[in-house]
Scaffold this motif. Sequence first.
Motif, PDB file in Angstrom:
ATOM      1  N   LYS A 370       0.798  -1.147   0.009  1.00 45.38           N
ATOM      2  CA  LYS A 370      -0.044   0.100  -0.059  1.00 45.38           C
ATOM      3  C   LYS A 370       0.874   1.190  -0.133  1.00 45.38           C
ATOM      4  O   LYS A 370       0.401   2.355   0.332  1.00 45.38           O
ATOM      5  CB  LYS A 370      -1.141   0.059   1.108  1.00 45.38           C
ATOM      6  N   ALA A 396      -3.923  11.207   0.089  1.00 46.42           N
ATOM      7  CA  ALA A 396      -5.112  10.605  -0.118  1.00 46.42           C
ATOM      8  C   ALA A 396      -5.008   9.112  -0.508  1.00 46.42           C
ATOM      9  O   ALA A 396      -5.642   8.168   0.186  1.00 46.42           O
ATOM     10  CB  ALA A 396      -6.339  11.167  -0.777  1.00 46.42           C
ATOM     11  N   LYS A 397      -4.291   9.038  -1.474  1.00 45.23           N
ATOM     12  CA  LYS A 397      -3.799   7.522  -1.852  1.00 45.23           C
ATOM     13  C   LYS A 397      -3.248   6.558  -0.893  1.00 45.23           C
ATOM     14  O   LYS A 397      -3.826   5.641  -0.907  1.00 45.23           O
ATOM     15  CB  LYS A 397      -2.856   7.692  -3.027  1.00 45.23           C
ATOM     16  N   GLU A 400      -6.126   5.427   1.850  1.00 42.02           N
ATOM     17  CA  GLU A 400      -6.736   4.503   1.317  1.00 42.02           C
ATOM     18  C   GLU A 400      -6.187   3.095   2.048  1.00 42.02           C
ATOM     19  O   GLU A 400      -7.033   2.107   2.310  1.00 42.02           O
ATOM     20  CB  GLU A 400      -6.961   4.349  -0.097  1.00 42.02           C
ATOM     21  N   GLU A 404      -6.425  -0.992   6.389  1.00 42.85           N
ATOM     22  CA  GLU A 404      -6.092  -2.554   6.091  1.00 42.85           C
ATOM     23  C   GLU A 404      -4.917  -2.914   7.018  1.00 42.85           C
ATOM     24  O   GLU A 404      -4.699  -4.123   7.091  1.00 42.85           O
ATOM     25  CB  GLU A 404      -5.877  -2.789   4.749  1.00 42.85           C
TER      26      GLU A 404
END
Length: 564
Positions: A370, A396-397, A400, A404
């Motif tokens: 990620k 923002a990327k 995300e 997780e």
Amino acid sequence: MLEVHTDVAIIGGGPVGLSAANMLGHLGISCALYERNETTSFHPRGHVVNTRTMEILRSIGVAADVDAVSLPLERHAGIGFVTSLAGDQIGVIETRGNPEWARIERSQSPVFKRSCPQDVLEPVLREHAEAYDSVRTNFGHRITELEQDETGVTLSWETTSGDAGRTHAKYVIAADGPRSFSRDRVGIGMEGRSIGQQIGIYFHADLWDLVETRPYLLYWIYNATTSGVLISLDGRTRWTYNFGYSENESRDDFTADRCLKILRAVIGDPAIPIEIKNVMPWRMQARIADTMTSGRVFLAGDAAHPLPPTGGQGMNTGVADVQNLTWKLNLVLRDVAPASLLDSYNIERRPVAKFNVQQSARNAVAMVKKGLSGMLANESALLANLEGPEGAANRAKLAEGIPEQRAHFDYPGQTFGYQYESDLITPDGTPEPEFSVTEYRPTARPGHRAPHLTLGDNPDTSLLDLFDIRHFTLLAGPDAEGWSDTASTAAEALGLPLKAFRIGKEVEADVETWCQLYGVSTDGAVLIRPDGHVAWRSSSAGNARDLRDALAHAVSRSDVTASA
């Protein structure tokens, strides 16, 4: 040359070795600990003391002093992801503070996971160990040879002042770290891999103005200069920063000036004074020994399974190792159990350790996938444009992928939900419960940790306080006639220490809740091993012989007197 004789020798004076010394002292077993360094650790190194480890430390009277020197709970509210402490926040994983999560956490254990850096944890463990008459600690002693035969193990050692001696022990606990001399000397191989090379900087800086309203344990840093993890040691002035570097760099490239520049980028405020206390290169490994036992030598902690720190399982896995081992050594040394009982150490602990190694590696890989590389070297162009208004889309990327990563930081299922499978455990035919790293489902199925239950109305009490590495424990329902007498008679025949309690009678606890939690009726019973794991369970009134056989099997015995 000085000659020393002891029941157990411990090689390694880190948290695992010192925990083993405390447990052996608690059991009244003579032991001698040898640590090559003259003092306990001066670098904070590891810091996570998970809830199960705190339970184990509570059972030997150490937890309160660990609490006293740990990061305050109110500064342990979550994990922050930022461009720098003074920069933009990318995201947060809350781990404490949410009322529902707090309720669940409190229902699982009478203690809390703590952050207690190694440089303050080890002195606490050492002080407690040295209070036992049966424990002798020897710092500044380097083991130079290890030889074993059918009767014991002989260690040769030398001191930093030039003295030398030999120690003759019946058994050895080797907790001497990832580059274990003991493991190499007995010829145990390793499987796994090295994941990357890292630098850890321990420094002092008053960062209160930047963290007062963000009381996080960890701050993951992402900017054009550096990416890594900043660890809060005391919530204000003591910190460590760990980061990865590439294979084409050398640890010697990280001079004091370069480290200072990196810390400036971590903090994001050039006016704050920084005092670097120590710079420690280290290598992230995900390895496990082919076996944790060779004759009379037992590997524990990083000597058996160096783990990536992604998940904080290293020291905690080692403490559980020695808890599993020491109660068995106690019974063998007291001649109430055969030496074959010790075979179960590798059988029970290695699968748990292997899972923890693999899960820790999965956590590291999940971060990388990620873009949240953390302690692994990060060459991503994304990091070059994260700060300020122009970096909002890139932040923002990254954000995300943050939700997780919860399994990396919040893992009650991994902490409490593991089980032992060996001939010591008597199955009851119930299906194995579904396992989850992030969710703990309490069960008293044989092999599992016996669940916590508050006694009376006091939230600081626990059914777990009835368990002790010095004895077995039988818990029975209020209508269970005869279970206590059966257990006591069988234990006496085997020469085993055992304590028996009836819930709602000798133990003030809610009977209905206990029955549901432990999976039994009011006339059922559960046999708990000295390490707090369930050895046997009868959901209702059953055959007394089953209990007698289960107790014998729990210590690798099949005596006729115990089964008659």
